[in-house]
Scaffold this motif. Sequence first.
Motif, short mmCIF file in Angstrom:
data_model
loop_
_atom_site.label_atom_id
_atom_site.label_comp_id
_atom_site.label_asym_id
_atom_site.label_seq_id
_atom_site.Cartn_x
_atom_site.Cartn_y
_atom_site.Cartn_z
N LEU A 229 0.82 -1.22 0.00
CA LEU A 229 0.00 0.00 0.00
C LEU A 229 0.85 1.27 0.00
CD1 LEU A 229 -2.90 -0.90 2.48
CD2 LEU A 229 -2.92 -0.94 -0.01
N GLY A 230 2.16 1.12 -0.19
CA GLY A 230 3.02 2.30 -0.22
C GLY A 230 3.84 2.37 -1.48
N PHE A 231 3.30 1.85 -2.57
CA PHE A 231 4.07 1.73 -3.81
C PHE A 231 4.43 3.09 -4.40
CE2 PHE A 231 4.66 0.62 -8.33
CZ PHE A 231 5.60 -0.38 -8.18
N ALA B 154 0.45 -5.15 4.67
CA ALA B 154 -0.20 -3.96 4.14
C ALA B 154 0.03 -2.76 5.05
CB ALA B 154 -1.70 -4.22 3.97
N ILE B 155 -0.03 -2.98 6.38
CA ILE B 155 0.17 -1.89 7.34
C ILE B 155 1.60 -1.37 7.27
CG2 ILE B 155 0.25 -1.33 9.80
CD1 ILE B 155 -2.08 -3.32 10.16
N VAL B 156 2.57 -2.30 7.19
CA VAL B 156 3.98 -1.89 7.16
C VAL B 156 4.30 -1.11 5.89
CG1 VAL B 156 6.35 -2.74 7.03
CG2 VAL B 156 4.75 -3.77 8.64
N THR B 157 3.82 -1.59 4.74
CA THR B 157 4.09 -0.88 3.48
C THR B 157 3.37 0.47 3.44
OG1 THR B 157 2.28 -2.14 2.45
CG2 THR B 157 4.53 -2.96 2.16
N ILE C 83 6.05 7.45 5.48
CA ILE C 83 7.34 7.91 6.00
C ILE C 83 8.14 8.61 4.91
CG2 ILE C 83 9.60 7.09 6.78
CD1 ILE C 83 8.09 4.99 8.44
N ILE C 84 8.16 8.03 3.71
CA ILE C 84 8.90 8.64 2.59
C ILE C 84 8.31 10.01 2.26
CG2 ILE C 84 9.37 8.44 0.12
CD1 ILE C 84 11.12 6.66 1.80
N ARG C 85 6.97 10.10 2.22
CA ARG C 85 6.33 11.39 1.90
C ARG C 85 6.65 12.43 2.97
NH1 ARG C 85 1.96 14.11 3.34
NH2 ARG C 85 1.28 12.44 4.75
N ILE C 86 6.60 12.03 4.24
CA ILE C 86 6.87 12.98 5.34
C ILE C 86 8.33 13.40 5.34
CG2 ILE C 86 6.94 13.18 7.86
CD1 ILE C 86 4.45 11.37 7.93
N ILE C 87 9.24 12.47 5.02
CA ILE C 87 10.67 12.82 4.95
C ILE C 87 10.89 13.88 3.87
CG2 ILE C 87 12.93 11.95 4.23
CD1 ILE C 87 12.31 9.39 5.74
#
Length: 427
Positions: free
Chosen positions: A114-116, A182-185, A191-195
């Motif tokens: 879910l974080g592709f 799914a939760i981890v991804t 995290i990537i977006r916030i960074i």
Amino acid sequence: MKKLLDALKVNKRAQIILLVCYIAITSLSLFFAQKSVIAFLLLLFSLLLLYYTSFQNRTKWLIAGLILVVLLPLSASQGDAYQSYMEVATLVGIYVAMALGLNIVVGLAGLLDLGFVAFFAVGAYTYGIFATAQAANFMPFGSYPLSGESFWVFILLGCFVAALFGILLGIPVLRVKGDYLAIVTLGFGEIIRIIFNNLDKPINITNGAMGLSSITPPEIFGIKLIYPNQFYFVTLVILLFVIFTVRRLEHSKIGRSWKAVRENEIAAQAMGIPLVRTKLLAFAIGASFSGMMGVVFAAKQTFVDPTSFTLLESITILVMVILGGMGSVPGVILGAACVTILNLQVLTELTDWFNQLSLNGVITIPDALSPAKMQRFIFGALLIIFALYRPQGLIPSKSVTFDLKDLKEEDDETIAVPANKTEKLNA
């Protein structure tokens, strides 16, 4: 009607005549009616008709190349809507490539991600940082922004960096699966977006929420690529490479390993399939395609910011895979094209049409039910209908099937051959 369709399936001459007539009519319609969205969509629909013909794969690829490289740009180039058509076609190619990458992770390997969109962001920022003066804030050597000719190197670099991030994501999630995966991804994507959103201090690398603007456009042979029709051909070349790679991987040893892991991890491990390497390869290869298209997206938009890489984008890409048919390359291509065109063109044109009717006093639409506010509702309703009545996808994945009777006959023949040889030796 059924008899007619059955007769058409075996008559290649009739198929080619009907297909040529259809392509000619839709191409001429788009050529003379430049603002007709219907003509544009009907011409694209010819690719789906081509898929269902009984021609050889080489013939299908040649005809599809003729449509995409020659007929579509030529037919749409005679009016003011040319660049808008090419913009839609370019974005379709970008999302198709990303959906094919996610299909490796979700459809073939069975790993719910879910974080592709995070890998898409990595590719976009990889080029955006060095194609603007932003890199001068932390790079002790070199002059920035880099020239547009570096874009072609950054396509490969974005592919490599995104694959690296895919491996970094895959390492900590190897022990989890299902809902926990799914939760981890999902968390990784956020995290990537916030960074990227906060990486403007203490050293300003991404310019934070303000994003990166004035990204240097690509350049080839001294020509700057700034128009959608130019990016259309760049995207098309990369997309063909992605499709070829995915098809080769699907029927390779690693592709069969992904499918085995998807069906049953314990059984796959018992057969000698290395789970760690197989899963990491799925994450890395799927992410690499998204990273390449992130570079193209940043160069085309000449602006990137964290709002372009939200959770909604990841879910949209996942919807493309599920709608088309998980594990099916043609299905994913169709699903990505349908969702992208529906969001960018069909629902937008429908909204404009209803607004025009409302302004002319033909119909009165309450403000709470205005088409602009109902686009997501219509999109969601269509997805629910497909989920209820077509849960396997538009073009389901085809599994290899064997006729048990034929297998038994082959076994009998194999057993009979040594027996005959023994009789001759005894004689």
